[in-house]
Design a protein around this motif. Structure first.
Motif, short mmCIF file in Angstrom:
data_model
loop_
_atom_site.label_atom_id
_atom_site.label_comp_id
_atom_site.label_asym_id
_atom_site.label_seq_id
_atom_site.Cartn_x
_atom_site.Cartn_y
_atom_site.Cartn_z
N ALA A 27 -4.30 84.92 47.42
CA ALA A 27 -3.75 83.85 46.59
C ALA A 27 -4.14 84.02 45.13
N GLU A 28 -5.34 84.55 44.89
CA GLU A 28 -5.79 84.77 43.52
C GLU A 28 -4.84 85.70 42.78
N ARG A 29 -4.36 86.74 43.47
CA ARG A 29 -3.46 87.70 42.85
C ARG A 29 -2.10 87.05 42.54
N ILE A 30 -1.60 86.23 43.47
CA ILE A 30 -0.33 85.54 43.24
C ILE A 30 -0.48 84.60 42.04
N ALA A 31 -1.56 83.83 42.04
CA ALA A 31 -1.79 82.86 40.95
C ALA A 31 -1.87 83.56 39.61
N GLY A 52 6.90 77.98 58.18
CA GLY A 52 7.20 79.25 58.83
C GLY A 52 7.80 80.31 57.93
N LEU A 53 7.73 80.13 56.61
CA LEU A 53 8.28 81.14 55.70
C LEU A 53 7.27 82.24 55.38
N ILE A 54 6.00 81.91 55.46
CA ILE A 54 4.96 82.91 55.21
C ILE A 54 3.90 82.81 56.29
N HIS A 55 3.11 83.88 56.40
CA HIS A 55 1.95 83.90 57.29
C HIS A 55 0.71 84.05 56.42
N SER A 56 -0.43 83.74 57.02
CA SER A 56 -1.68 83.91 56.29
C SER A 56 -2.77 84.43 57.21
N MET A 57 -3.77 85.02 56.58
CA MET A 57 -4.94 85.50 57.31
C MET A 57 -6.15 85.22 56.42
N ARG A 58 -7.18 84.65 57.00
CA ARG A 58 -8.40 84.35 56.26
C ARG A 58 -9.30 85.56 56.21
N GLY A 59 -10.27 85.48 55.31
CA GLY A 59 -11.28 86.52 55.23
C GLY A 59 -11.13 87.40 54.01
N PRO A 60 -12.08 88.32 53.85
CA PRO A 60 -12.08 89.17 52.65
C PRO A 60 -10.84 90.06 52.55
#
Length: 128
Positions: A27-31, A52-60
Motif C-alpha cells: 500500500a505504501e508504494r501505491i500511496a 472482490g476486485l482485489i486480493h491482499s496478503m499481510r506480512g513483509p
C-alpha cells in the motif's frame, strides 16, 4: 458526471495495480506513486477487497493485487463499488423550445455509462 475524490483515488489505485508486475504491491508504494493519503487509501483498498476486485496478503512480503486480469475490470466496476449504482436524475421535461434538452442529457448519461463500462484497466495502462 461528478466523481468524488475517493472514487478518483480508487481508480488511480487500481490503475497502479494493473500496471504493476505480478505479485503483491505494498500500500505504501501505491500511496507514494499516486500521491494518495495512506489512511484514505487503506479504507479504499479495504472496500475494493470486500467487493472482490482485489486480493491482499499481510506480512513483509504482502500487499495488494487485482483479483481478475486488468482486461476484465472496468472503470464502471470500481465506480459502482465506491459510489454505488448511479441514480438517474431525470428532468421532468422542459417547456417550449428547451424541450429537446432532456433527450440530450439522457444521451449524454448513456454515453458516459457505456464508456465507463467498456473501458478496462488494461486499456488505461496500455495508453500511458
Amino acid at each position: 458526471m461528478r466523481l468524488s475524490a475517493r472514487t478518483d483515488y480508487a481508480l488511480r489505485a487500481v490503475s497502479e495495480l494493473a500496471a504493476a508486475p505480478p505479485g503483491p504491491v505494498p500500500a505504501e508504494r501505491i500511496a507514494a506513486a499516486q500521491r494518495i493519503p495512506r489512511r484514505f487509501l487503506d479504507n479504499i483498498l479495504l472496500q475494493l477487497r470486500r467487493a472482490g476486485l482485489i486480493h491482499s496478503m499481510r506480512g513483509p512480503e504482502g500487499g495488494y493485487w487485482l483479483a481478475r486480469p486488468a482486461e476484465e475490470i472496468t472503470l464502471a466496476d470500481v465506480i459502482v463499488v465506491i459510489e454505488g449504482r448511479p441514480e438517474f436524475q431525470g428532468h421532468g421535461g422542459y417547456p417550449g423550445a428547451a424541450g429537446p434538452l432532456a433527450a440530450v442529457w439522457a444521451a449524454l448519461r448513456e454515453h458516459e455509462e457505456r464508456l465507463l463500462a467498456e473501458t478496462t484497466f488494461a486499456q488505461i495502462v496500455a495508453a500511458r
